[in-house]
Design a protein around this motif. Structure first.
Motif, PDB file in Angstrom:
ATOM      1  N   GLY A 198       0.771  -1.235   0.000  1.00 35.14           N
ATOM      2  CA  GLY A 198       0.000   0.000   0.000  1.00 35.14           C
ATOM      3  C   GLY A 198       0.798   1.279   0.000  1.00 35.14           C
ATOM      4  O   GLY A 198       0.265   2.352   0.311  1.00 35.14           O
ATOM      5  N   ARG A 199       2.055   1.212  -0.365  1.00 35.83           N
ATOM      6  CA  ARG A 199       2.876   2.431  -0.407  1.00 35.83           C
ATOM      7  C   ARG A 199       2.438   3.317  -1.573  1.00 35.83           C
ATOM      8  O   ARG A 199       2.266   2.853  -2.693  1.00 35.83           O
ATOM      9  CB  ARG A 199       4.360   2.081  -0.574  1.00 35.83           C
ATOM     10  N   ASP A 200       2.272   4.628  -1.316  1.00 35.93           N
ATOM     11  CA  ASP A 200       1.941   5.578  -2.369  1.00 35.93           C
ATOM     12  C   ASP A 200       3.188   5.896  -3.185  1.00 35.93           C
ATOM     13  O   ASP A 200       4.174   6.402  -2.651  1.00 35.93           O
ATOM     14  CB  ASP A 200       1.371   6.869  -1.776  1.00 35.93           C
ATOM     15  N   VAL A 201       3.145   5.587  -4.462  1.00 34.42           N
ATOM     16  CA  VAL A 201       4.282   5.888  -5.338  1.00 34.42           C
ATOM     17  C   VAL A 201       3.932   6.956  -6.377  1.00 34.42           C
ATOM     18  O   VAL A 201       4.817   7.440  -7.089  1.00 34.42           O
ATOM     19  CB  VAL A 201       4.782   4.605  -6.051  1.00 34.42           C
ATOM     20  N   LEU A 202       2.649   7.316  -6.450  1.00 30.31           N
ATOM     21  CA  LEU A 202       2.217   8.384  -7.367  1.00 30.31           C
ATOM     22  C   LEU A 202       0.887   8.927  -6.865  1.00 30.31           C
ATOM     23  O   LEU A 202      -0.009   8.159  -6.505  1.00 30.31           O
ATOM     24  CB  LEU A 202       2.060   7.863  -8.797  1.00 30.31           C
ATOM     25  N   ASP A 203       0.763  10.252  -6.855  1.00 29.62           N
ATOM     26  CA  ASP A 203      -0.493  10.888  -6.471  1.00 29.62           C
ATOM     27  C   ASP A 203      -0.617  12.212  -7.208  1.00 29.62           C
ATOM     28  O   ASP A 203      -0.050  13.224  -6.808  1.00 29.62           O
ATOM     29  CB  ASP A 203      -0.556  11.104  -4.956  1.00 29.62           C
ATOM     30  N   ARG A 204      -1.329  12.187  -8.318  1.00 33.97           N
ATOM     31  CA  ARG A 204      -1.610  13.400  -9.082  1.00 33.97           C
ATOM     32  C   ARG A 204      -3.024  13.853  -8.724  1.00 33.97           C
ATOM     33  O   ARG A 204      -4.002  13.183  -9.096  1.00 33.97           O
ATOM     34  CB  ARG A 204      -1.497  13.142 -10.583  1.00 33.97           C
ATOM     35  N   GLU A 233      -0.460  10.438 -19.645  1.00 35.72           N
ATOM     36  CA  GLU A 233       0.137  11.182 -18.535  1.00 35.72           C
ATOM     37  C   GLU A 233       1.564  10.686 -18.330  1.00 35.72           C
ATOM     38  O   GLU A 233       1.782   9.509 -18.024  1.00 35.72           O
ATOM     39  CB  GLU A 233      -0.678  10.973 -17.265  1.00 35.72           C
ATOM     40  N   PRO A 234       2.579  11.536 -18.503  1.00 32.10           N
ATOM     41  CA  PRO A 234       3.964  11.095 -18.281  1.00 32.10           C
ATOM     42  C   PRO A 234       4.248  10.880 -16.801  1.00 32.10           C
ATOM     43  O   PRO A 234       3.717  11.574 -15.937  1.00 32.10           O
ATOM     44  CB  PRO A 234       4.790  12.251 -18.856  1.00 32.10           C
ATOM     45  N   TRP A 235       5.110   9.914 -16.527  1.00 31.53           N
ATOM     46  CA  TRP A 235       5.511   9.572 -15.157  1.00 31.53           C
ATOM     47  C   TRP A 235       7.027   9.472 -15.160  1.00 31.53           C
ATOM     48  O   TRP A 235       7.600   8.478 -15.567  1.00 31.53           O
ATOM     49  CB  TRP A 235       4.844   8.261 -14.757  1.00 31.53           C
ATOM     50  N   ALA A 236       7.674  10.517 -14.679  1.00 27.70           N
ATOM     51  CA  ALA A 236       9.126  10.650 -14.847  1.00 27.70           C
ATOM     52  C   ALA A 236       9.935   9.787 -13.892  1.00 27.70           C
ATOM     53  O   ALA A 236      11.069   9.422 -14.196  1.00 27.70           O
ATOM     54  CB  ALA A 236       9.538  12.113 -14.696  1.00 27.70           C
ATOM     55  N   ASP A 237       9.404   9.460 -12.726  1.00 28.13           N
ATOM     56  CA  ASP A 237      10.192   8.733 -11.710  1.00 28.13           C
ATOM     57  C   ASP A 237       9.419   7.498 -11.242  1.00 28.13           C
ATOM     58  O   ASP A 237       9.197   7.316 -10.045  1.00 28.13           O
ATOM     59  CB  ASP A 237      10.530   9.639 -10.536  1.00 28.13           C
ATOM     60  N   SER A 238       9.011   6.673 -12.171  1.00 26.82           N
ATOM     61  CA  SER A 238       8.239   5.481 -11.828  1.00 26.82           C
ATOM     62  C   SER A 238       9.123   4.463 -11.098  1.00 26.82           C
ATOM     63  O   SER A 238      10.354   4.478 -11.243  1.00 26.82           O
ATOM     64  CB  SER A 238       7.651   4.848 -13.087  1.00 26.82           C
ATOM     65  N   LYS A 271      -4.230   3.643 -10.694  1.00 28.39           N
ATOM     66  CA  LYS A 271      -5.667   3.914 -10.731  1.00 28.39           C
ATOM     67  C   LYS A 271      -5.914   5.277 -11.371  1.00 28.39           C
ATOM     68  O   LYS A 271      -5.259   6.263 -11.036  1.00 28.39           O
ATOM     69  CB  LYS A 271      -6.246   3.893  -9.323  1.00 28.39           C
ATOM     70  N   VAL A 272      -6.869   5.322 -12.300  1.00 34.49           N
ATOM     71  CA  VAL A 272      -7.299   6.572 -12.925  1.00 34.49           C
ATOM     72  C   VAL A 272      -8.764   6.794 -12.560  1.00 34.49           C
ATOM     73  O   VAL A 272      -9.614   5.938 -12.853  1.00 34.49           O
ATOM     74  CB  VAL A 272      -7.133   6.540 -14.454  1.00 34.49           C
ATOM     75  N   ALA A 273      -9.051   7.916 -11.911  1.00 36.57           N
ATOM     76  CA  ALA A 273     -10.408   8.257 -11.503  1.00 36.57           C
ATOM     77  C   ALA A 273     -10.816   9.560 -12.186  1.00 36.57           C
ATOM     78  O   ALA A 273     -10.015  10.483 -12.320  1.00 36.57           O
ATOM     79  CB  ALA A 273     -10.504   8.402  -9.986  1.00 36.57           C
ATOM     80  N   ALA A 274     -12.069   9.636 -12.626  1.00 42.19           N
ATOM     81  CA  ALA A 274     -12.556  10.825 -13.330  1.00 42.19           C
ATOM     82  C   ALA A 274     -13.936  11.203 -12.825  1.00 42.19           C
ATOM     83  O   ALA A 274     -14.741  10.344 -12.443  1.00 42.19           O
ATOM     84  CB  ALA A 274     -12.584  10.586 -14.836  1.00 42.19           C
ATOM     85  N   GLY A 275     -14.198  12.494 -12.828  1.00 39.13           N
ATOM     86  CA  GLY A 275     -15.503  13.029 -12.471  1.00 39.13           C
ATOM     87  C   GLY A 275     -15.709  14.334 -13.207  1.00 39.13           C
ATOM     88  O   GLY A 275     -15.014  14.647 -14.178  1.00 39.13           O
ATOM     89  N   ALA A 276     -16.661  15.133 -12.739  1.00 37.27           N
ATOM     90  CA  ALA A 276     -16.941  16.434 -13.338  1.00 37.27           C
ATOM     91  C   ALA A 276     -17.416  17.369 -12.243  1.00 37.27           C
ATOM     92  O   ALA A 276     -18.241  16.991 -11.406  1.00 37.27           O
ATOM     93  CB  ALA A 276     -17.991  16.319 -14.441  1.00 37.27           C
TER      94      ALA A 276
END
Length: 378
Positions: free
Chosen positions: A275-281, A300-305, A314-319
Motif C-alpha cells: 500500500g505504499r503511495d508511489v504516485l499521487d496526481r 500522462e507522463p511519469w518521470a520517476d516510476s 488507478k485513474v479516476a474521473a468526475g466532473a
C-alpha cells in the motif's frame, strides 16, 4: 497485467428552484464561467484583431478561437453594437421547434475574400480530445443538418476588405430529436488556396477555415455519463537501474456515455507493495469539453516510476458540475529492470560455468592403482 474498471456513477439532477443553464442545468454549470471568460477574451481579440490561427485546413477545424487575424466568425452583435457579447452560440429548443439567429463574418484584411459558409457537427479528436468541427467534405448527422444558412444556392459569401457580413440562419429541431446537448458549429472556409503542402507524392492545396461553436440543448431527461477505460502503462527502464530515473507513461480513455457535455476532472494515483503511495496526481481538469458519445485517448507522463515493485495504477474521473458523477479504472504491472536483470543472470550463469570448469581442471586425471592378485589356499 490486469485491468479493473468500475462503471460511472449516476448523478442527481439539478436542484429545484434554479433557472436552468442552456448547457449544464444550474447557473454554476461548468461552461458558465467558461463563457464569461471567453466573452472577455473575444472582445480583446476583436479590438486587437489578432488571435491565434485556426488550424482548420483540410482536416477537422479547431474551434478554440473564432478569429485567425485575417477573418473571424462569431455571433452577430446586437443592433447598434460593434462587438458581440457572445463567444459561442448557445440555444435551447424543444423537438419540433425552430430557433433563429445570425452569424457574422468579419474580413480584417485589405483584400476581398470569398468564403464557403456551412454548418456542421462537432467531434473530439480521438487523441488528445481537442474540440473540432468536421471538414466540408464530411456530412453532418446531427445539429449540422438542422441548421440552414441564408447564403443562397452557392453557399458562398464575399466580404469586402475591412468589411463584415451578417448571415441569418435557422435551427429546425426534428420531431424525433433526442434530449440533451447537440454540438456543432458554423464554419467560414476561404475558397482561395493559400498554399501547397506535400501529401506523399501528391501536392495538396491548403485552405484555411474558422468556425464558431454552436451548443444546442433539447429539453428532456438529462443523463451525464463518464467512463474511464483501457488504462495501460508503458515503461522505459534505464540500463543502470537506480542511477537514472525510470520513465513511464500512463494511457487511458475517457468516454462520454451520457447525453450532455462534461468537462472531466482526472486524478491519477499508484500504489506499490504493502500500500505504499508511489504516485499521487490530484484531480485536475485537462481543459477539455467532452461531447456526448465521444471517446478520447489521453496520456500522462511519469518521470520517476518505480524500478522494482508491483504497482497498481488507478485513474479516476468526475466532473465539477456533477458531484455524483464518478468512474475509475485500474491496472497492475510488475516493475523490473529487465535488461539489467538479464545481464546479471547471464553473468551469474557464466560465473557458475567458469567455476565448474576450473574445479574440474584442478582435480586433474585420476590414477587407477593395481590391486595384487592373491591366491586362495585351503
Amino acid at each position: 497485467m490486469r485491468t479493473r474498471t468500475s462503471p460511472s456513477g449516476t448523478p442527481r439532477g439539478p436542484r429545484p428552484g434554479r433557472r436552468p443553464d442552456p448547457l449544464h442545468g444550474p447557473l454554476h454549470g461548468p461552461l458558465h464561467g467558461l463563457r464569461l471568460d471567453l466573452r472577455l477574451r473575444l472582445r480583446l481579440g476583436l479590438l486587437l484583431g489578432l488571435l491565434l490561427p485556426v488550424a482548420g485546413l483540410l482536416p477537422a477545424v479547431s474551434a478554440s478561437a473564432a478569429d485567425n487575424g485575417t477573418w473571424g466568425v462569431f455571433p452577430t452583435p446586437p443592433a447598434g453594437a460593434a462587438m458581440t457579447d457572445r463567444a459561442y452560440f448557445f440555444h435551447q429548443g424543444a423537438a419540433g421547434s425552430t430557433v433563429r439567429d445570425s452569424v457574422t463574418i468579419v474580413n480584417s484584411s485589405d483584400r476581398e475574400l470569398t468564403f464557403q459558409v456551412f454548418a456542421t457537427d462537432a467531434v473530439n479528436t480521438p487523441v488528445g480530445g481537442a474540440f473540432a468541427l468536421l471538414p466540408v467534405e464530411s456530412k453532418p448527422k446531427d445539429v449540422g443538418t438542422w441548421t440552414a444558412l441564408s447564403t443562397g444556392a452557392a453557399g458562398t459569401v464575399t466580404v469586402a476588405p475591412k468589411g463584415r457580413e451578417d448571415i441569418p440562419f435557422t435551427v429546425r429541431v426534428p420531431e424525433d430529436a433526442t434530449p440533451g446537448d447537440h454540438v456543432g458549429g458554423i464554419v467560414a472556409l476561404n475558397t482561395a488556396v493559400e498554399g501547397v503542402r506535400a501529401d506523399g507524392k501528391v501536392q495538396v492545396g491548403v485552405k484555411r477555415s474558422v468556425g464558431a461553436r454552436l451548443y444546442f440543448r433539447v429539453p428532456g431527461p438529462l443523463t451525464p455519463g463518464l467512463s474511464v477505460e483501457d488504462v495501460r502503462v508503458s515503461r522505459g527502464a534505464p540500463l543502470l537501474p537506480w542511477f537514472k530515473d525510470a520513465r513511464a507513461t500512463v494511457s487511458y480513455a475517457l468516454v462520454n456515455r451520457g447525453n450532455v457535455v462534461v468537462e472531466p476532472k482526472v486524478r491519477i494515483s499508484a500504489e506499490g507493495l504493502f500500500g505504499r503511495d508511489v504516485l499521487d496526481r490530484p484531480g485536475r481538469e485537462p481543459g477539455l469539453v467532452l461531447l456526448p458519445g465521444q471517446r478520447i485517448e489521453l496520456t500522462e507522463p511519469w518521470a520517476d516510476s518505480p524500478q522494482l515493485d508491483w504497482v497498481t495504477v488507478k485513474v479516476a474521473a468526475g466532473a465539477s458540475a456533477y458531484q455524483d458523477l464518478a468512474s475509475e479504472s485500474e491496472t497492475d504491472f510488475l516493475a523490473v529492470p529487465w535488461l539489467a536483470a538479464g545481464i546479471a543472470l547471464l553473468l551469474t550463469v557464466a560465473g557458475i560455468a567458469f567455476a565448474i570448469l576450473r574445479r574440474r581442471r584442478n582435480m586433474g586425471p585420476q590414477q587407477v592403482e593395481d590391486v595384487p592378485h592373491l591366491a586362495w589356499t585351503p
